[in-house]
Enzyme design. Structure first.
Site, short mmCIF file in Angstrom:
data_model
loop_
_atom_site.label_atom_id
_atom_site.label_comp_id
_atom_site.label_asym_id
_atom_site.label_seq_id
_atom_site.Cartn_x
_atom_site.Cartn_y
_atom_site.Cartn_z
N TYR A 64 29.85 -30.08 -0.85
CA TYR A 64 29.24 -29.52 0.37
C TYR A 64 28.40 -28.28 0.03
O TYR A 64 27.26 -28.14 0.49
CB TYR A 64 30.37 -29.17 1.34
CG TYR A 64 29.93 -28.64 2.68
CD1 TYR A 64 29.47 -29.50 3.68
CD2 TYR A 64 29.99 -27.28 2.97
CE1 TYR A 64 29.09 -29.01 4.92
CE2 TYR A 64 29.61 -26.78 4.21
CZ TYR A 64 29.17 -27.65 5.18
OH TYR A 64 28.78 -27.16 6.40
N LYS A 74 24.38 -27.70 0.55
CA LYS A 74 23.86 -26.64 1.43
C LYS A 74 23.01 -25.64 0.64
O LYS A 74 22.06 -25.06 1.20
CB LYS A 74 25.03 -25.93 2.13
CG LYS A 74 25.78 -26.83 3.11
CD LYS A 74 24.88 -27.33 4.23
CE LYS A 74 25.61 -28.15 5.27
NZ LYS A 74 24.72 -28.65 6.33
P1 NAP Z 1 30.12 -32.07 13.73
O1 NAP Z 1 30.77 -31.58 14.97
O2 NAP Z 1 30.92 -32.85 12.74
O3 NAP Z 1 28.82 -32.94 14.17
C1 NAP Z 1 28.03 -33.56 13.19
C2 NAP Z 1 26.93 -34.34 13.87
O4 NAP Z 1 26.14 -34.96 12.84
C3 NAP Z 1 27.43 -35.45 14.77
O5 NAP Z 1 26.57 -35.57 15.88
C4 NAP Z 1 27.31 -36.70 13.89
O6 NAP Z 1 27.07 -37.89 14.61
C5 NAP Z 1 26.06 -36.35 13.11
N1 NAP Z 1 25.92 -37.07 11.84
C6 NAP Z 1 26.75 -37.05 10.76
N2 NAP Z 1 26.23 -37.80 9.78
C7 NAP Z 1 25.05 -38.30 10.25
C8 NAP Z 1 24.04 -39.15 9.70
N3 NAP Z 1 24.13 -39.65 8.47
N4 NAP Z 1 22.95 -39.44 10.47
C9 NAP Z 1 22.84 -38.95 11.72
N5 NAP Z 1 23.75 -38.14 12.29
C10 NAP Z 1 24.85 -37.83 11.56
O7 NAP Z 1 29.46 -30.88 12.89
P2 NAP Z 1 29.09 -29.37 13.33
O8 NAP Z 1 30.27 -28.52 13.05
O9 NAP Z 1 28.46 -29.34 14.65
O10 NAP Z 1 28.00 -29.01 12.20
C11 NAP Z 1 26.60 -29.24 12.38
C12 NAP Z 1 25.85 -28.75 11.14
O11 NAP Z 1 26.16 -27.38 10.90
C13 NAP Z 1 26.26 -29.49 9.87
O12 NAP Z 1 25.14 -29.64 9.03
C14 NAP Z 1 27.26 -28.55 9.23
O13 NAP Z 1 27.35 -28.72 7.83
C15 NAP Z 1 26.67 -27.20 9.60
N6 NAP Z 1 27.65 -26.12 9.59
C16 NAP Z 1 28.74 -26.14 10.43
C17 NAP Z 1 29.65 -25.08 10.39
C18 NAP Z 1 30.87 -25.04 11.28
O14 NAP Z 1 31.69 -24.11 11.13
N7 NAP Z 1 31.04 -25.93 12.23
C19 NAP Z 1 29.44 -24.02 9.49
C20 NAP Z 1 28.33 -24.04 8.67
C21 NAP Z 1 27.42 -25.08 8.73
P3 NAP Z 1 28.27 -38.90 15.03
O15 NAP Z 1 29.10 -38.16 16.05
O16 NAP Z 1 27.60 -40.07 15.64
O17 NAP Z 1 29.02 -39.19 13.77
#
Ligand code: NAP
Length: 248
Positions: free
Chosen positions: A156, A160
């Site tokens: 990961y 990133k």
């Molecule tokens: P999340 O709740 O797991 O949501 C991920 C989203 O991405 C979902 O809508 C999922 O769709 C979609 N997705 C996954 N793989 C995909 C693919 N191959 N093609 C199209 N859509 C895809 O994640 P989140 O926490 O909101 O995070 C969003 C972004 O922020 C990510 O890039 C994550 O790495 C980054 N981030 C998050 C955090 C945190 O603390 N939450 C911190 C740093 C960075 P489905 O529902 O249809 O699977």
């Protein structure tokens, strides 16, 4: 005047979490919103209705961001449906955590494809409409983990960190065409995913953050909206953390 009035945005991975928060805030700020999901079909359909109720044009697409072909087809469909793309938010991402000793090749490839190759796929595809209209804002969702690393997340963190190098290179390549490219590095953002975790552990994480709380999707959406808007028209090639001071 709303910040994104008259603009069209494409947000990947908006069925839940941060992407959903961004799609909703973009719509509130007057943008027409195209968004994607992979498996959450019902949530995607519900979001489409929720966005349209805000009086903008909205459409959800089931599209795998990790697939070059699907990303290319998606951008063609969005341009056909909406006429243009002014803003791309590469938000879709996954985790497959584990110590290096136990990490499988499949878990490495899955994370690199969903998190990093997806950014290449979508950015390459939106280049065409953005070059044509001589403007655009591309926003890539990195992570503080991409800046500092994290044990148990080498795949990961590498994906990133890769996004950051890609973002800066694209900013250098496309700046002369008025296309901006920036990255956001969220810290600990509380989504549905973190609600399922042991709340004692989560409280420990909160207390380790200078602002003493986890971030929200809205915290990330606020910065994304700023970077998508003309208020940030002299900002490109940057990585901005939304982490409550965690990475300080
Ligand atoms: P999340 O709740 O797991 O949501 C991920 C989203 O991405 C979902 O809508 C999922 O769709 C979609 N997705 C996954 N793989 C995909 C693919 N191959 N093609 C199209 N859509 C895809 O994640 P989140 O926490 O909101 O995070 C969003 C972004 O922020 C990510 O890039 C994550 O790495 C980054 N981030 C998050 C955090 C945190 O603390 N939450 C911190 C740093 C960075 P489905 O529902 O249809 O699977």
């Amino acid at each position: 005047m709303k910040l994104l009035q008259g603009k069209t945005a494409l947000v990947t991975g908006a069925s839940r979490g941060i992407g959903r928060g961004i799609a909703l805030m973009f719509a509130e700020q007057g943008a027409n919103v195209a968004f994607t999901y992979l498996s959450s079909v019902e949530k995607g359909q519900a979001l489409e209705q929720e966005l349209a109720a805000k009086g903008i044009k909205a459409k959800g697409y089931r599209s795998d961001a990790a697939s070059y072909k699907e990303a290319d087809d998606l951008v063609n469909s969005v341009v056909t449906d909406f006429g243009t793309i002014d803003i791309l938010v590469n938000n879709a991402g996954i985790t497959r955590d584990g110590l290096l000793m136990r990490m499988t090749e499949e878990n490495w490839d899955a994370v690199m494809n969903a998190n990093l190759k997806s950014v290449f796929n979508l950015t390459k595809a939106v280049q065409r409409p953005m070059l044509k209209q001589k403007k655009g804002s591309i926003i890539n969702m990195s992570s503080v983990v991409g800046l500092k690393g994290n044990g148990g997340q080498s795949n990961y963190a590498a994906s990133k960190a890769g996004i950051i190098g890609f973002t800066k290179s694209v900013a250098l390549e496309l700046g002369s065409r008025n296309i901006r490219c920036n990255a956001i590095a969220p810290g600990f953002i509380e989504t549905e995913m973190t609600a399922a975790l042991d709340q004692k552990v989560v409280e420990g994480w909160r207390q380790a953050i200078p602002l003493k709380r986890g971030g929200t999707s809205e915290d990330v959406a606020n910065l994304t909206t700023f970077l998508a808007s003309d208020m940030s028209s002299y900002i490109t090639g940057q990585v901005i953390s939304v982490c409550g001071g965690m990475l300080t």
